[in-house]
Design a protein around this motif. Structure first.
Motif, PDB file in Angstrom:
ATOM      1  N   GLU A  38       0.795  -1.231   0.000  1.00 11.25           N
ATOM      2  CA  GLU A  38       0.000   0.000   0.000  1.00 11.25           C
ATOM      3  C   GLU A  38       0.828   1.283   0.000  1.00 11.25           C
ATOM      4  OE1 GLU A  38      -2.672  -0.441   3.312  1.00 11.25           O
ATOM      5  OE2 GLU A  38      -4.063  -1.637   2.120  1.00 11.25           O
ATOM      6  N   GLY A  39       2.160   1.178  -0.111  1.00  2.19           N
ATOM      7  CA  GLY A  39       2.990   2.371  -0.234  1.00  2.19           C
ATOM      8  C   GLY A  39       3.549   2.934   1.050  1.00  2.19           C
ATOM      9  N   TYR A  40       3.628   2.146   2.089  1.00  7.83           N
ATOM     10  CA  TYR A  40       4.205   2.607   3.358  1.00  7.83           C
ATOM     11  C   TYR A  40       5.601   2.006   3.563  1.00  7.83           C
ATOM     12  CZ  TYR A  40      -0.471   4.311   4.252  1.00  7.83           C
ATOM     13  OH  TYR A  40      -1.666   4.973   4.151  1.00  7.83           O
ATOM     14  N   ALA A  41       5.683   0.689   3.610  1.00  8.68           N
ATOM     15  CA  ALA A  41       6.979   0.027   3.806  1.00  8.68           C
ATOM     16  C   ALA A  41       7.956   0.380   2.688  1.00  8.68           C
ATOM     17  CB  ALA A  41       6.798  -1.485   3.882  1.00  8.68           C
ATOM     18  N   SER A  42       7.425   0.626   1.503  1.00  7.45           N
ATOM     19  CA  SER A  42       8.302   0.960   0.369  1.00  7.45           C
ATOM     20  C   SER A  42       9.029   2.279   0.599  1.00  7.45           C
ATOM     21  CB  SER A  42       7.504   1.018  -0.931  1.00  7.45           C
ATOM     22  OG  SER A  42       6.444   1.953  -0.837  1.00  7.45           O
ATOM     23  N   SER A  43       8.388   3.234   1.253  1.00  9.72           N
ATOM     24  CA  SER A  43       9.052   4.512   1.526  1.00  9.72           C
ATOM     25  C   SER A  43      10.236   4.321   2.464  1.00  9.72           C
ATOM     26  CB  SER A  43       8.069   5.510   2.137  1.00  9.72           C
ATOM     27  OG  SER A  43       7.065   5.848   1.213  1.00  9.72           O
ATOM     28  N   LEU A  44      10.058   3.507   3.486  1.00 11.96           N
ATOM     29  CA  LEU A  44      11.156   3.232   4.406  1.00 11.96           C
ATOM     30  C   LEU A  44      12.267   2.463   3.704  1.00 11.96           C
ATOM     31  CD1 LEU A  44       9.087   2.301   7.582  1.00 11.96           C
ATOM     32  CD2 LEU A  44      10.152   4.505   7.017  1.00 11.96           C
TER      33      LEU A  44
ATOM     34  N   THR B 195      13.020   5.385  -5.661  1.00 14.17           N
ATOM     35  CA  THR B 195      11.766   5.995  -5.227  1.00 14.17           C
ATOM     36  C   THR B 195      10.760   4.881  -5.002  1.00 14.17           C
ATOM     37  OG1 THR B 195      10.152   7.742  -5.688  1.00 14.17           O
ATOM     38  CG2 THR B 195      10.840   6.393  -7.565  1.00 14.17           C
ATOM     39  N   ASP B 196       9.524   5.245  -4.714  1.00 12.74           N
ATOM     40  CA  ASP B 196       8.515   4.211  -4.515  1.00 12.74           C
ATOM     41  C   ASP B 196       7.199   4.587  -5.171  1.00 12.74           C
ATOM     42  OD1 ASP B 196       7.665   6.102  -2.590  1.00 12.74           O
ATOM     43  OD2 ASP B 196       7.040   4.564  -1.176  1.00 12.74           O
ATOM     44  N   LEU B 197       6.303   3.626  -5.169  1.00 14.65           N
ATOM     45  CA  LEU B 197       4.998   3.752  -5.797  1.00 14.65           C
ATOM     46  C   LEU B 197       3.969   4.191  -4.757  1.00 14.65           C
ATOM     47  CD1 LEU B 197       2.933   3.314  -8.077  1.00 14.65           C
ATOM     48  CD2 LEU B 197       2.964   0.878  -7.514  1.00 14.65           C
ATOM     49  N   ILE B 198       3.385   5.351  -4.956  1.00 17.97           N
ATOM     50  CA  ILE B 198       2.338   5.847  -4.067  1.00 17.97           C
ATOM     51  C   ILE B 198       1.159   4.866  -4.115  1.00 17.97           C
ATOM     52  CG2 ILE B 198       0.669   7.704  -3.657  1.00 17.97           C
ATOM     53  CD1 ILE B 198       2.684   9.573  -5.160  1.00 17.97           C
ATOM     54  N   GLY B 199       0.765   4.382  -2.951  1.00 22.13           N
ATOM     55  CA  GLY B 199      -0.361   3.448  -2.897  1.00 22.13           C
ATOM     56  C   GLY B 199       0.016   2.010  -3.162  1.00 22.13           C
TER      57      GLY B 199
END
Length: 135
Positions: A97-103, A117-121
């Motif tokens: 859902e785009g949370y762990a990817s930001s970290l 970078t990461d995917l929003i959502g």
């Protein structure tokens, strides 16, 4: 004395940490991530197996479990994936859902992968946008 806190700093909540981390890079929406992939970016799916089995995969994405991510994407690492060819590689990290990817991106950037970078959502946004999913 620091009172037991790391580096003497006050603790930070996860929402604040995410905000700080995300301020350091431009995140991509599903269509932007798809365009980045077409332009040669490496999409990296860090979801655990149960979610991949349940929801499917983004065709062509490299699957790397989160606990192996840094070892597999470090271009100088002894356990790197063949795709991890350069610190200049454009990487788009995808979680559910785009949370762990930001970290995860914050960690990759500490390794010098400055275009990560990461995917929003996350994957859910990809699927909702009607982009290809392999079941």
């Amino acid at each position: 004395m620091s009172g037991g806190r790391a580096g003497g700093r006050e603790p930070v909540g996860i929402d604040e940490l995410l905000e700080r981390v995300r301020a350091g890079f431009v995140r991509l929406g599903p269509a932007e991530a798809a365009a980045a992939r077409t332009a040669g970016a490496l999409l990296v799916d860090i979801r655990y197996a149960e979610l991949r089995n349940r929801d499917g995969l983004i065709p062509g994405a490299l699957v790397v479990e989160r606990n192996e991510l840094e070892w597999r994407l470090d271009p100088r690492g002894s356990h790197r994936a063949p795709e991890a060819v350069s610190h200049d590689l454009r990487i788009v990290v995808v979680c559910d859902e785009g949370y762990a990817s930001s970290l995860a991106v914050a960690s990759l950037r500490q390794l010098g992968l400055h275009r990560a970078t990461d995917l929003i959502g996350g994957f859910q946004a990809w699927r909702t946008a009607g982009l290809p999913v392999q079941t």
